[in-house]
Motif scaffolding. Structure first.
Motif, PDB file in Angstrom:
ATOM      1  N   VAL A   7      -1.799 -15.909   2.357  1.00 22.42           N
ATOM      2  CA  VAL A   7      -2.292 -14.541   2.164  1.00 22.42           C
ATOM      3  C   VAL A   7      -3.508 -14.515   1.235  1.00 22.42           C
ATOM      4  CG1 VAL A   7      -1.757 -12.269   1.206  1.00 22.42           C
ATOM      5  CG2 VAL A   7      -0.064 -13.478   2.592  1.00 22.42           C
ATOM      6  N   LYS A   9      -6.315 -11.742  -0.427  1.00 24.37           N
ATOM      7  CA  LYS A   9      -6.703 -10.347  -0.594  1.00 24.37           C
ATOM      8  C   LYS A   9      -8.077 -10.296  -1.235  1.00 24.37           C
ATOM      9  CE  LYS A   9      -6.650  -5.916  -0.894  1.00 24.37           C
ATOM     10  NZ  LYS A   9      -6.763  -5.085   0.316  1.00 24.37           N
ATOM     11  N   LEU A  47       1.010  -5.576  -2.420  1.00 23.61           N
ATOM     12  CA  LEU A  47       1.032  -5.988  -1.015  1.00 23.61           C
ATOM     13  C   LEU A  47       2.444  -5.873  -0.438  1.00 23.61           C
ATOM     14  CD1 LEU A  47      -1.312  -9.119  -1.030  1.00 23.61           C
ATOM     15  CD2 LEU A  47      -1.752  -6.916   0.061  1.00 23.61           C
ATOM     16  N   VAL A  50       3.311  -2.440   0.406  1.00 22.72           N
ATOM     17  CA  VAL A  50       2.334  -1.927   1.371  1.00 22.72           C
ATOM     18  C   VAL A  50       1.479  -0.808   0.782  1.00 22.72           C
ATOM     19  CG1 VAL A  50       2.002  -1.638   3.849  1.00 22.72           C
ATOM     20  CG2 VAL A  50       4.253  -2.202   3.019  1.00 22.72           C
ATOM     21  N   ARG A  53      -3.215  -3.754   1.904  1.00 25.77           N
ATOM     22  CA  ARG A  53      -3.039  -4.658   3.046  1.00 25.77           C
ATOM     23  C   ARG A  53      -3.763  -5.967   2.747  1.00 25.77           C
ATOM     24  NH1 ARG A  53      -0.327  -2.340   7.602  1.00 25.77           N
ATOM     25  NH2 ARG A  53      -0.388  -0.078   7.326  1.00 25.77           N
ATOM     26  N   PRO A  54      -3.203  -7.078   3.201  1.00 25.27           N
ATOM     27  CA  PRO A  54      -3.889  -8.354   2.977  1.00 25.27           C
ATOM     28  C   PRO A  54      -5.157  -8.463   3.835  1.00 25.27           C
ATOM     29  CG  PRO A  54      -1.983  -8.680   4.392  1.00 25.27           C
ATOM     30  CD  PRO A  54      -1.952  -7.247   3.948  1.00 25.27           C
ATOM     31  N   THR A  58      -0.070 -13.553   6.637  1.00 30.32           N
ATOM     32  CA  THR A  58       1.040 -12.711   7.058  1.00 30.32           C
ATOM     33  C   THR A  58       2.047 -12.549   5.921  1.00 30.32           C
ATOM     34  OG1 THR A  58       2.220 -14.616   7.935  1.00 30.32           O
ATOM     35  CG2 THR A  58       0.874 -13.367   9.488  1.00 30.32           C
ATOM     36  N   ASN A  67       2.069  -6.917   7.246  1.00 32.08           N
ATOM     37  CA  ASN A  67       0.622  -6.805   7.439  1.00 32.08           C
ATOM     38  C   ASN A  67       0.271  -6.067   8.731  1.00 32.08           C
ATOM     39  OD1 ASN A  67       1.855  -9.458   8.073  1.00 32.08           O
ATOM     40  ND2 ASN A  67      -0.038  -9.738   9.253  1.00 32.08           N
ATOM     41  N   GLN A  68       1.292  -5.924   9.616  1.00 27.11           N
ATOM     42  CA  GLN A  68       1.029  -5.201  10.863  1.00 27.11           C
ATOM     43  C   GLN A  68       1.694  -3.832  10.891  1.00 27.11           C
ATOM     44  OE1 GLN A  68       2.470  -7.872  13.858  1.00 27.11           O
ATOM     45  NE2 GLN A  68       0.761  -9.304  13.615  1.00 27.11           N
TER      46      GLN A  68
END
Lengths: 220, 327
Positions: A7, A9, A47, A50, A53-54, A58, A67-68
């Protein structure tokens, strides 16, 4: 249960808070997230909740790809978490029990269940009998206990505490940490971000160390 | 043809270990708490809230009282209107038999719905009753009134030319003294009323927009003062709907209390004009009956106020929630 894979960011200014971070936490584990302030601990916590978002990689919580996640799924992801903040974030115009009840009100629990669980969690943090008090009338340590009671009342999958003892003196901080250790003993998953090495030393658990966005792991 | 059966997708019970009934009771208690808290918040800051409520009440009372005035005028016009639009005054020497024969002839004309012959005696009686000249008329030792044939017409605006022709024919009859168009006055009055009503509607629309802005602004201010709380709720997994709910209830209460206030104001206005209106009416020998807003008007006002308020709050909240999720 919580898994980061590669991940990164990156903020719009170009600075990278996290660089290729990977780790996983199993159910029932207690883990410290350490590092200097500005090392990316808060970013990592945000993260998971939420709030951000990264940029790459994932994040998986309880089988769900965070992440989705779509915008309308976010509230339901957050209900699986027990968030604890450095500045407690209590509602000052609500009583202690109303504050603790809040996540369960939000999740739509029945009133009798809420009442029962509020008492149970206040009991766990040693604040039974203070239900009707307002947060302003409590000491810092007590306010943080209310924050903790609020985080555990709805039986979250994982407790995320971001510098939970940052505003407390060492004795109180140690008590709070012992509280987390107790929860962990009874099976709760706990992730605590802290920069206080003394507290970490008291509890021989796994440590994830962030430094300039990179993560290294220290086994207890 | 059968409509395809659609199944609603029910959200999976998310509160661990809770039954559907628990969830329903949880949902109900959310709403009850919201409604109570919103009302409590209004009661808690009576000064600030009463300003908003007063503005809503005054803004709503304006078109409501105009509408009430129009209703009353229409009530009076309808009382005056007999349903007969043409009066044919016959010459004094014409007797009842001739009048009856003439009326039968008129009845067969196109667009004539009804014909009534008012005898000299009936005419005198009516004049005594309605004009307020009763006692003066009693001193007369003969009846000076002619026989009158009253004619009721079908949709005279549509058959305007035919009616004109009929009037001309009646005027040309040798038995006729005078043909009076009673409708003309009423038509004019009604046209004025129509104009006033339309203007009131337009004004109402404008003032409704005023309510929208007042409530919207109040809710916006309240939301900013509770920014922290909204943020905490979001962290704890609140949906936008959950965050919006207490504010929507607040707006609902503003609308409800504001419209009640408006009705109260209109009632006071009505009481203020009641005395002078009765005096005026007495001068014309009438017995004035003021009409107040009926239950339907009442309900419409309250419903409109509540829904406009809730709509205003919804718009402001949605905008704000989008804004903070972008932060």
């Amino acid at each position: 249960m919580l898994e980061f894979r590669d991940v990164t960011k990156r903020y719009s200014g170009g600075s990278e808070a996290l660089r290729g971070v990977s780790f996983s936490i199993d159910r029932g584990e207690m883990v410290f997230l350490t590092g200097h302030s500005g090392a990316g601990k808060s970013t990592l916590m945000r993260l998971v909740a939420v709030m951000e978002r990264p940029s790459r990689g994932t994040i998986r919580l309880d089988g769900q790809m965070l992440n989705q996640a779509r915008a309308r799924e976010i509230p339901f992801i957050r209900r699986k978490l027990g968030l604890i903040f450095q500045d407690y974030r209590l509602l000052q115009d609500r009583t202690v029990s109303e504050n603790v009840a809040l996540p369960m009100m939000i999740a739509g629990f029945a009133p009798d269940i809420i009442e029962r669980r509020v008492r149970a969690s206040l009991d766990k943090v040693g604040l039974l009998g203070r239900e009707r008090r307002m947060p302003q009338g409590l000491s810092g340590g007590e306010q943080q206990r209310v924050g903790i009671a609020r985080a555990i009342a709805h039986n979250p999958l994982v407790i995320l505490a971001d510098e939970p003892t940052g505003n407390l003196d060492p004795d109180l901080a140690a008590e709070i940490m012992d509280l987390f250790a107790d929860f962990n003993q009874s099976g709760t998953t706990v992730l605590i971000a802290t920069h206080d090495p003394l507290l970490v030393a008291r509890h021989p658990v796994r440590q994830l160390v962030l430094s300039k966005g990179h993560m290294t792991e220290v086994r207890a | 043809m059968k409509a395809p059966v659609r199944q609603r997708v029910r959200p999976v019970a998310r509160a661990s270990g809770s039954t559907l009934r628990d969830r329903f009771s949880g949902y109900l208690s959310q709403h009850r708490t919201c409604a109570q808290e919103a009302l409590g918040r209004i009661m808690h800051s009576p000064y600030a809230a009463s300003l908003t409520i007063a503005v809503i009440a005054i803004v709503l009372a304006l078109p409501a009282s105009f509408q009430l005035g129009i209703n009353n005028l229409r009530h009076i016009t309808e009382a005056v209107e007999s349903g007969y639009q043409l009066s044919v005054f016959l010459k004094p020497e014409i007797n009842a038999d001739i009048a009856r024969r003439l009326s039968e002839k008129v009845r067969n004309q196109p667009h004539v719905v009804d014909v009534r012959v008012v005898s000299k005696e009936q005419g005198l009686e009516q004049l005594q009753h309605y004009s307020g000249l009763g006692d003066a008329l009693k001193t007369l030792n003969f009846n000076p009134l002619p026989i009158v044939i009253k004619i009721s017409l079908q949709d005279r605006l549509r058959y305007h030319q035919d009616v004109e022709r009929l009037v001309a024919q009646l005027r040309d009859l040798q038995e006729t003294d005078l043909v009076q168009d009673d409708q003309q006055m009423n038509d004019r009055l009604r046209a004025w009323l129509h104009l006033a009503e339309r203007s009131t509607e337009a004004l109402g629309l404008l003032l409704g927009l005023g309510v929208l802005l007042v409530v919207g602004n109040t809710i916006r201010l309240e939301m900013y003062s509770r920014r922290e709380e909204i943020q905490v709720q979001r962290f704890l997994g609140a949906t936008d709907g959950y965050i919006r709910r207490p504010f929507l209830y607040t707006a609902f209460w503003y609308g409800l209390i504001g419209s009640m206030g408006a009705i109260f104001l209109v009632l006071i206005l009505l009481l203020l004009v009641y005395g002078p209106a009765r005096q005026l009416s007495a001068l014309y020998g009438g017995d004035l009956q003021l009409v107040f807003l009926g239950l339907p008007d009442f309900l419409i006002l309250v419903l409109l106020a509540c829904s406009v308020s809730v709509m205003a709050a919804w718009t402001v909240l949605t905008h704000y929630l989008l804004q903070i999720s972008a932060e």
